[in-house]
Scaffold this motif. Sequence first.
Motif, PDB file in Angstrom:
ATOM      1  N   SER A 253      67.237 -38.498 -25.443  1.00 49.32           N
ATOM      2  CA  SER A 253      68.982 -38.292 -25.501  1.00 49.32           C
ATOM      3  C   SER A 253      69.975 -39.607 -25.056  1.00 49.32           C
ATOM      4  N   ALA A 254      71.328 -38.565 -26.402  1.00 51.09           N
ATOM      5  CA  ALA A 254      71.784 -39.688 -26.921  1.00 51.09           C
ATOM      6  C   ALA A 254      72.099 -40.957 -25.757  1.00 51.09           C
ATOM      7  N   ASP A 255      72.337 -40.487 -24.446  1.00 50.73           N
ATOM      8  CA  ASP A 255      73.044 -40.867 -23.187  1.00 50.73           C
ATOM      9  C   ASP A 255      71.583 -42.661 -23.065  1.00 50.73           C
ATOM     10  N   PHE A 256      70.950 -42.217 -24.576  1.00 45.55           N
ATOM     11  CA  PHE A 256      69.954 -43.210 -23.773  1.00 45.55           C
ATOM     12  C   PHE A 256      70.197 -45.052 -24.533  1.00 45.55           C
ATOM     13  N   TYR A 257      70.952 -44.892 -25.562  1.00 42.92           N
ATOM     14  CA  TYR A 257      71.727 -45.501 -26.104  1.00 42.92           C
ATOM     15  C   TYR A 257      73.593 -45.899 -26.322  1.00 42.92           C
ATOM     16  N   PRO A 258      74.089 -46.966 -26.583  1.00 38.09           N
ATOM     17  CA  PRO A 258      73.204 -48.371 -27.468  1.00 38.09           C
ATOM     18  C   PRO A 258      72.139 -48.926 -25.799  1.00 38.09           C
ATOM     19  N   LEU A 259      70.995 -50.033 -26.537  1.00 35.37           N
ATOM     20  CA  LEU A 259      70.159 -50.042 -25.103  1.00 35.37           C
ATOM     21  C   LEU A 259      70.861 -50.911 -24.046  1.00 35.37           C
ATOM     22  N   PRO A 260      70.579 -51.784 -22.688  1.00 36.65           N
ATOM     23  CA  PRO A 260      70.798 -52.624 -22.370  1.00 36.65           C
ATOM     24  C   PRO A 260      71.206 -53.969 -23.692  1.00 36.65           C
ATOM     25  N   SER A 261      72.058 -54.567 -22.881  1.00 38.48           N
ATOM     26  CA  SER A 261      72.610 -55.410 -23.481  1.00 38.48           C
ATOM     27  C   SER A 261      71.596 -56.390 -24.202  1.00 38.48           C
ATOM     28  N   GLN A 262      70.758 -56.537 -22.973  1.00 39.22           N
ATOM     29  CA  GLN A 262      69.905 -57.769 -22.810  1.00 39.22           C
ATOM     30  C   GLN A 262      69.042 -57.481 -24.475  1.00 39.22           C
ATOM     31  N   ILE A 263      68.440 -56.107 -24.766  1.00 39.73           N
ATOM     32  CA  ILE A 263      67.625 -55.740 -25.397  1.00 39.73           C
ATOM     33  C   ILE A 263      68.064 -55.332 -26.821  1.00 39.73           C
ATOM     34  N   GLU A 264      69.356 -55.441 -26.762  1.00 38.32           N
ATOM     35  CA  GLU A 264      70.320 -55.294 -27.564  1.00 38.32           C
ATOM     36  C   GLU A 264      69.899 -56.487 -28.837  1.00 38.32           C
ATOM     37  N   ALA A 265      70.600 -57.576 -28.051  1.00 35.44           N
ATOM     38  CA  ALA A 265      70.799 -58.929 -28.527  1.00 35.44           C
ATOM     39  C   ALA A 265      69.313 -59.041 -29.265  1.00 35.44           C
ATOM     40  N   ALA A 266      68.222 -58.730 -28.218  1.00 35.98           N
ATOM     41  CA  ALA A 266      66.799 -59.110 -28.929  1.00 35.98           C
ATOM     42  C   ALA A 266      66.616 -58.654 -29.432  1.00 35.98           C
ATOM     43  N   PHE A 267      67.016 -57.400 -30.177  1.00 38.47           N
ATOM     44  CA  PHE A 267      66.459 -56.802 -31.661  1.00 38.47           C
ATOM     45  C   PHE A 267      67.454 -57.466 -32.647  1.00 38.47           C
ATOM     46  N   ASP A 268      69.184 -57.267 -32.255  1.00 36.35           N
ATOM     47  CA  ASP A 268      69.476 -57.567 -33.527  1.00 36.35           C
ATOM     48  C   ASP A 268      68.753 -59.256 -33.670  1.00 36.35           C
ATOM     49  N   ARG A 269      68.851 -60.332 -33.005  1.00 35.39           N
ATOM     50  CA  ARG A 269      68.032 -61.109 -33.755  1.00 35.39           C
ATOM     51  C   ARG A 269      66.691 -61.340 -34.403  1.00 35.39           C
ATOM     52  N   SER A 270      65.505 -60.427 -33.528  1.00 33.70           N
ATOM     53  CA  SER A 270      64.415 -60.260 -34.126  1.00 33.70           C
ATOM     54  C   SER A 270      64.358 -59.697 -36.325  1.00 33.70           C
ATOM     55  N   LYS A 271      63.645 -60.941 -36.930  1.00 34.68           N
ATOM     56  CA  LYS A 271      63.669 -60.056 -38.554  1.00 34.68           C
ATOM     57  C   LYS A 271      62.065 -59.268 -38.577  1.00 34.68           C
ATOM     58  N   ALA A 272      61.510 -58.686 -38.206  1.00 34.68           N
ATOM     59  CA  ALA A 272      60.700 -57.515 -38.061  1.00 34.68           C
ATOM     60  C   ALA A 272      59.994 -56.929 -37.000  1.00 34.68           C
ATOM     61  N   LEU A 273      59.873 -55.793 -36.806  1.00 34.71           N
ATOM     62  CA  LEU A 273      59.536 -54.760 -36.257  1.00 34.71           C
ATOM     63  C   LEU A 273      58.118 -53.955 -36.187  1.00 34.71           C
ATOM     64  N   VAL A 274      57.837 -54.072 -34.858  1.00 29.09           N
ATOM     65  CA  VAL A 274      55.869 -53.774 -34.375  1.00 29.09           C
ATOM     66  C   VAL A 274      56.590 -52.825 -33.712  1.00 29.09           C
ATOM     67  N   VAL A 275      55.442 -51.361 -34.542  1.00 25.04           N
ATOM     68  CA  VAL A 275      55.506 -50.295 -33.378  1.00 25.04           C
ATOM     69  C   VAL A 275      53.897 -49.906 -33.742  1.00 25.04           C
ATOM     70  N   GLU A 276      53.970 -48.880 -32.325  1.00 25.46           N
ATOM     71  CA  GLU A 276      52.221 -48.109 -32.684  1.00 25.46           C
ATOM     72  C   GLU A 276      52.147 -47.797 -33.783  1.00 25.46           C
ATOM     73  N   VAL A 277      53.037 -46.585 -34.881  1.00 23.99           N
ATOM     74  CA  VAL A 277      52.943 -46.547 -35.975  1.00 23.99           C
ATOM     75  C   VAL A 277      53.684 -46.151 -36.397  1.00 23.99           C
TER      76      VAL A 277
END
Length: 299
Positions: free
Chosen positions: A53-77
């Motif tokens: 649901s909407a209240d999941f976001y934004p994700l915790p700041s440490q996760i958001e910062a890591a995602f901002d630094r990332s260059k590629a996203l890896v998912v199951e599918v």
Amino acid sequence: MATSQWRLIVLICCAAVFGSATGWAAQNDKPPFYQLEWQGKNAYLLGSIHIGSADFYPLPSQIEAAFDRSKALVVEVDMNKVDSRALLQKYGMADKARELDWQSRDQQTVTAMVPYCEAKADLCQSIQPFAPWLQASQLNLLRYNGLGYSTDYGVDMQLLGRRARRAVFELETAESQFQLLASFDSQSQWAMLREAISVPDAELLSLITAWRTGDEAALDTLMQEQMGGEGETQMLEKILWLRNRTMAEGIIKLMNADESPAPLFVVIGAGHVVGDKSVVQRLKQAGVKVTACWREVCQ
């Protein structure tokens, strides 16, 4: 099959995990989150859920910062690339030869479904053309939708929507997941359907509580409890443990590849990152340094 094990299947395979805890602040969440280091390259690993649901976001700041630094996203599918109609036609339809059609239901399933369908006749009519595993998935999704949660707010879907210019890599294929669920025999599939209509809300909500609080021991216990029969052990091995090996190997392969941008941000179902046979443990066994970011300092 233990009810908790069907919850596990939903958690890691069917894009149908649920959210709860009205008013919970996402910044107080601590879902399973790690930093990976392998041969001079870094990556992040987040254990996710597939509905929310909407209240999941934004994700915790440490996760958001890591995602901002990332260059590629890896998912199951990458669900944006999936031809669901073709896969459902191939793997999701009732099959009389395998006793997966409505007329082949065992007496236990008929007994459970009669009172349910008396109140939901149109719904029961609409799901009859599908295999029991898919009927169960649909009923689970409807239950979660009724509680106000949607796959649109699943962690993987949200991050895919924010991919921007990032490359997206898959660890599996949608067809392999559909094929896996369709491979179970009629007894197991009809059990999935019974559990989809009978599991208490409290049991549904226990997984989300464990995820949001980062209680990895509780997540592991929920997956393992009541796992007494041989068939159930085989199901967990097929659904979880074998796939953990494949995912861990895929992550290392991506981190090894010269053409892979770094750091990677890896998002897989939370059920894959806890326990003795988890992706995390397999990465450690292969020599990857894994840092639990809520207990140690990640960069």
